[in-house]
Design a protein around this motif. Sequence first.
Motif, PDB file in Angstrom:
ATOM      1  N   PRO A 101       0.831  -1.208   0.000  1.00  0.00           N
ATOM      2  CA  PRO A 101       0.000   0.000   0.000  1.00  0.00           C
ATOM      3  C   PRO A 101       0.863   1.255   0.000  1.00  0.00           C
ATOM      4  O   PRO A 101       1.884   1.317   0.682  1.00  0.00           O
ATOM      5  N   GLY A 102       0.460   2.234  -0.811  1.00  0.00           N
ATOM      6  CA  GLY A 102       1.169   3.496  -0.880  1.00  0.00           C
ATOM      7  C   GLY A 102       2.477   3.420  -1.652  1.00  0.00           C
ATOM      8  O   GLY A 102       3.217   4.405  -1.727  1.00  0.00           O
ATOM      9  N   LYS A 103       2.779   2.284  -2.266  1.00  0.00           N
ATOM     10  CA  LYS A 103       4.052   2.101  -2.976  1.00  0.00           C
ATOM     11  C   LYS A 103       3.817   2.017  -4.483  1.00  0.00           C
ATOM     12  O   LYS A 103       2.731   1.715  -4.954  1.00  0.00           O
ATOM     13  N   THR A 104       4.893   2.256  -5.232  1.00  0.00           N
ATOM     14  CA  THR A 104       4.896   2.124  -6.680  1.00  0.00           C
ATOM     15  C   THR A 104       5.952   1.105  -7.059  1.00  0.00           C
ATOM     16  O   THR A 104       7.081   1.175  -6.575  1.00  0.00           O
ATOM     17  N   VAL A 105       5.576   0.149  -7.901  1.00  0.00           N
ATOM     18  CA  VAL A 105       6.499  -0.889  -8.369  1.00  0.00           C
ATOM     19  C   VAL A 105       6.691  -0.696  -9.867  1.00  0.00           C
ATOM     20  O   VAL A 105       5.720  -0.612 -10.617  1.00  0.00           O
ATOM     21  N   LYS A 106       7.964  -0.592 -10.287  1.00  0.00           N
ATOM     22  CA  LYS A 106       8.283  -0.439 -11.703  1.00  0.00           C
ATOM     23  C   LYS A 106       8.806  -1.754 -12.258  1.00  0.00           C
ATOM     24  O   LYS A 106       9.737  -2.317 -11.700  1.00  0.00           O
ATOM     25  N   LEU A 107       8.211  -2.221 -13.335  1.00  0.00           N
ATOM     26  CA  LEU A 107       8.744  -3.349 -14.084  1.00  0.00           C
ATOM     27  C   LEU A 107       9.507  -2.714 -15.238  1.00  0.00           C
ATOM     28  O   LEU A 107       8.918  -1.988 -16.049  1.00  0.00           O
ATOM     29  N   ALA A 108      10.833  -2.931 -15.291  1.00  0.00           N
ATOM     30  CA  ALA A 108      11.688  -2.206 -16.227  1.00  0.00           C
ATOM     31  C   ALA A 108      12.821  -3.103 -16.714  1.00  0.00           C
ATOM     32  O   ALA A 108      13.142  -4.107 -16.069  1.00  0.00           O
ATOM     33  N   PRO A 109      13.442  -2.736 -17.835  1.00  0.00           N
ATOM     34  CA  PRO A 109      14.583  -3.514 -18.322  1.00  0.00           C
ATOM     35  C   PRO A 109      15.647  -3.656 -17.227  1.00  0.00           C
ATOM     36  O   PRO A 109      15.936  -2.711 -16.508  1.00  0.00           O
ATOM     37  N   GLY A 110      16.177  -4.869 -17.075  1.00  0.00           N
ATOM     38  CA  GLY A 110      17.212  -5.121 -16.082  1.00  0.00           C
ATOM     39  C   GLY A 110      16.675  -5.437 -14.701  1.00  0.00           C
ATOM     40  O   GLY A 110      17.439  -5.688 -13.782  1.00  0.00           O
ATOM     41  N   GLY A 111      15.349  -5.432 -14.538  1.00  0.00           N
ATOM     42  CA  GLY A 111      14.744  -5.719 -13.233  1.00  0.00           C
ATOM     43  C   GLY A 111      13.527  -6.612 -13.418  1.00  0.00           C
ATOM     44  O   GLY A 111      13.451  -7.397 -14.353  1.00  0.00           O
ATOM     45  N   ASN A 112      12.569  -6.485 -12.520  1.00  0.00           N
ATOM     46  CA  ASN A 112      11.328  -7.247 -12.668  1.00  0.00           C
ATOM     47  C   ASN A 112      10.663  -6.852 -13.986  1.00  0.00           C
ATOM     48  O   ASN A 112      10.715  -5.684 -14.384  1.00  0.00           O
ATOM     49  N   HIS A 113      10.048  -7.826 -14.661  1.00  0.00           N
ATOM     50  CA  HIS A 113       9.420  -7.568 -15.951  1.00  0.00           C
ATOM     51  C   HIS A 113       8.435  -8.681 -16.294  1.00  0.00           C
ATOM     52  O   HIS A 113       8.402  -9.712 -15.633  1.00  0.00           O
ATOM     53  N   LEU A 114       7.637  -8.437 -17.311  1.00  0.00           N
ATOM     54  CA  LEU A 114       6.770  -9.470 -17.858  1.00  0.00           C
ATOM     55  C   LEU A 114       7.581 -10.202 -18.918  1.00  0.00           C
ATOM     56  O   LEU A 114       8.276  -9.573 -19.709  1.00  0.00           O
ATOM     57  N   MET A 115       7.528 -11.525 -18.927  1.00  0.00           N
ATOM     58  CA  MET A 115       8.264 -12.313 -19.914  1.00  0.00           C
ATOM     59  C   MET A 115       7.248 -12.999 -20.813  1.00  0.00           C
ATOM     60  O   MET A 115       6.482 -13.854 -20.352  1.00  0.00           O
ATOM     61  N   LEU A 116       7.210 -12.588 -22.080  1.00  0.00           N
ATOM     62  CA  LEU A 116       6.287 -13.161 -23.056  1.00  0.00           C
ATOM     63  C   LEU A 116       7.094 -14.107 -23.934  1.00  0.00           C
ATOM     64  O   LEU A 116       8.044 -13.688 -24.590  1.00  0.00           O
ATOM     65  N   GLN A 117       6.722 -15.391 -23.916  1.00  0.00           N
ATOM     66  CA  GLN A 117       7.481 -16.427 -24.603  1.00  0.00           C
ATOM     67  C   GLN A 117       6.627 -17.118 -25.650  1.00  0.00           C
ATOM     68  O   GLN A 117       5.404 -17.021 -25.611  1.00  0.00           O
ATOM     69  N   GLU A 118       7.304 -17.854 -26.546  1.00  0.00           N
ATOM     70  CA  GLU A 118       6.612 -18.570 -27.619  1.00  0.00           C
ATOM     71  C   GLU A 118       5.737 -17.602 -28.418  1.00  0.00           C
ATOM     72  O   GLU A 118       4.551 -17.865 -28.664  1.00  0.00           O
ATOM     73  N   LEU A 119       6.334 -16.470 -28.827  1.00  0.00           N
ATOM     74  CA  LEU A 119       5.591 -15.444 -29.562  1.00  0.00           C
ATOM     75  C   LEU A 119       5.035 -16.007 -30.862  1.00  0.00           C
ATOM     76  O   LEU A 119       5.705 -16.761 -31.565  1.00  0.00           O
ATOM     77  N   LYS A 120       3.808 -15.602 -31.169  1.00  0.00           N
ATOM     78  CA  LYS A 120       3.137 -16.056 -32.391  1.00  0.00           C
ATOM     79  C   LYS A 120       3.378 -15.088 -33.542  1.00  0.00           C
ATOM     80  O   LYS A 120       2.956 -15.348 -34.665  1.00  0.00           O
ATOM     81  N   GLY A 121       4.044 -13.978 -33.259  1.00  0.00           N
ATOM     82  CA  GLY A 121       4.350 -12.986 -34.285  1.00  0.00           C
ATOM     83  C   GLY A 121       5.241 -11.908 -33.707  1.00  0.00           C
ATOM     84  O   GLY A 121       5.391 -11.804 -32.489  1.00  0.00           O
ATOM     85  N   PRO A 122       5.840 -11.091 -34.586  1.00  0.00           N
ATOM     86  CA  PRO A 122       6.746 -10.043 -34.097  1.00  0.00           C
ATOM     87  C   PRO A 122       5.989  -8.862 -33.481  1.00  0.00           C
ATOM     88  O   PRO A 122       4.816  -8.644 -33.796  1.00  0.00           O
ATOM     89  N   PHE A 123       6.666  -8.128 -32.620  1.00  0.00           N
ATOM     90  CA  PHE A 123       6.148  -6.861 -32.099  1.00  0.00           C
ATOM     91  C   PHE A 123       6.714  -5.780 -33.021  1.00  0.00           C
ATOM     92  O   PHE A 123       7.927  -5.696 -33.189  1.00  0.00           O
ATOM     93  N   LYS A 124       5.844  -4.948 -33.576  1.00  0.00           N
ATOM     94  CA  LYS A 124       6.287  -3.898 -34.489  1.00  0.00           C
ATOM     95  C   LYS A 124       6.116  -2.543 -33.825  1.00  0.00           C
ATOM     96  O   LYS A 124       5.100  -2.274 -33.190  1.00  0.00           O
ATOM     97  N   GLU A 125       7.137  -1.698 -33.986  1.00  0.00           N
ATOM     98  CA  GLU A 125       7.108  -0.362 -33.391  1.00  0.00           C
ATOM     99  C   GLU A 125       5.817   0.357 -33.767  1.00  0.00           C
ATOM    100  O   GLU A 125       5.382   0.315 -34.915  1.00  0.00           O
ATOM    101  N   GLY A 126       5.190   0.992 -32.774  1.00  0.00           N
ATOM    102  CA  GLY A 126       3.943   1.723 -32.993  1.00  0.00           C
ATOM    103  C   GLY A 126       2.687   0.910 -32.710  1.00  0.00           C
ATOM    104  O   GLY A 126       1.605   1.469 -32.584  1.00  0.00           O
ATOM    105  N   GLU A 127       2.824  -0.414 -32.624  1.00  0.00           N
ATOM    106  CA  GLU A 127       1.665  -1.259 -32.326  1.00  0.00           C
ATOM    107  C   GLU A 127       1.363  -1.250 -30.833  1.00  0.00           C
ATOM    108  O   GLU A 127       2.177  -0.814 -30.029  1.00  0.00           O
ATOM    109  N   LYS A 128       0.191  -1.765 -30.505  1.00  0.00           N
ATOM    110  CA  LYS A 128      -0.186  -1.983 -29.110  1.00  0.00           C
ATOM    111  C   LYS A 128      -0.420  -3.479 -28.939  1.00  0.00           C
ATOM    112  O   LYS A 128      -1.112  -4.088 -29.746  1.00  0.00           O
ATOM    113  N   VAL A 129       0.198  -4.062 -27.910  1.00  0.00           N
ATOM    114  CA  VAL A 129       0.067  -5.493 -27.650  1.00  0.00           C
ATOM    115  C   VAL A 129      -0.800  -5.672 -26.406  1.00  0.00           C
ATOM    116  O   VAL A 129      -0.407  -5.261 -25.310  1.00  0.00           O
ATOM    117  N   PRO A 130      -1.988  -6.278 -26.551  1.00  0.00           N
ATOM    118  CA  PRO A 130      -2.846  -6.471 -25.375  1.00  0.00           C
ATOM    119  C   PRO A 130      -2.348  -7.613 -24.488  1.00  0.00           C
ATOM    120  O   PRO A 130      -1.977  -8.677 -24.981  1.00  0.00           O
TER     121      PRO A 130
END
Length: 173
Positions: A101-130
């Motif tokens: 409570p009252g804290k902010t957690v940053k998921l950032a390069p080099g630290g905690n992050h979301l790991m998306l594996q077995e990608l079904k397609g590339p991420f392209k600059e300007g897109e939004k990935v849900p």
Amino acid sequence: MTRLSNILALAVLSAAMFAAPVRADDVKAGDLVISQAWSRATPGGAKVAGGYLTIENKGTAADRLVSVSADIAGKAEVHEMAMDNGVMKMRPLDKGLVIDPGKTVKLAPGGNHLMLQELKGPFKEGEKVPVTLEFEKAGKVAVSLDVQGLGAQAPGGGGMMMKKMPDHSGMKH
């Protein structure tokens, strides 16, 4: 009277500038505010991507990010990166990530992050990935990762500040 209304208008404007409103791209879920959700573009054939965001807990009780899912990935996890005897190691956070409570957690390069594996397609600059984040208390929350350039270090094209940080985009897991 005009002077008083000018002072009042200035006071209201000043208060609005210093208030911390929820921006249009922020997502509110219960006491949590999720902002600055982004990822990097991936080179062709990449099977892994990282996801980064900020979670602020405005409540009085802790919540926990317990899982993540994304249609574009066969597997998605919450990961931590930590130094172990001088070696950077990455592993899933099996018990989730606590947002006190009252804290902010940053998921950032080099630290905690979301790991998306077995990608079904590339991420392209300007897109939004849900992606869907699942919290212990706030439940399931839909968020879109804004895809930045290949070497970005922060949302908004922070690639100019290139550091030697791990880039998961070409990694096989």
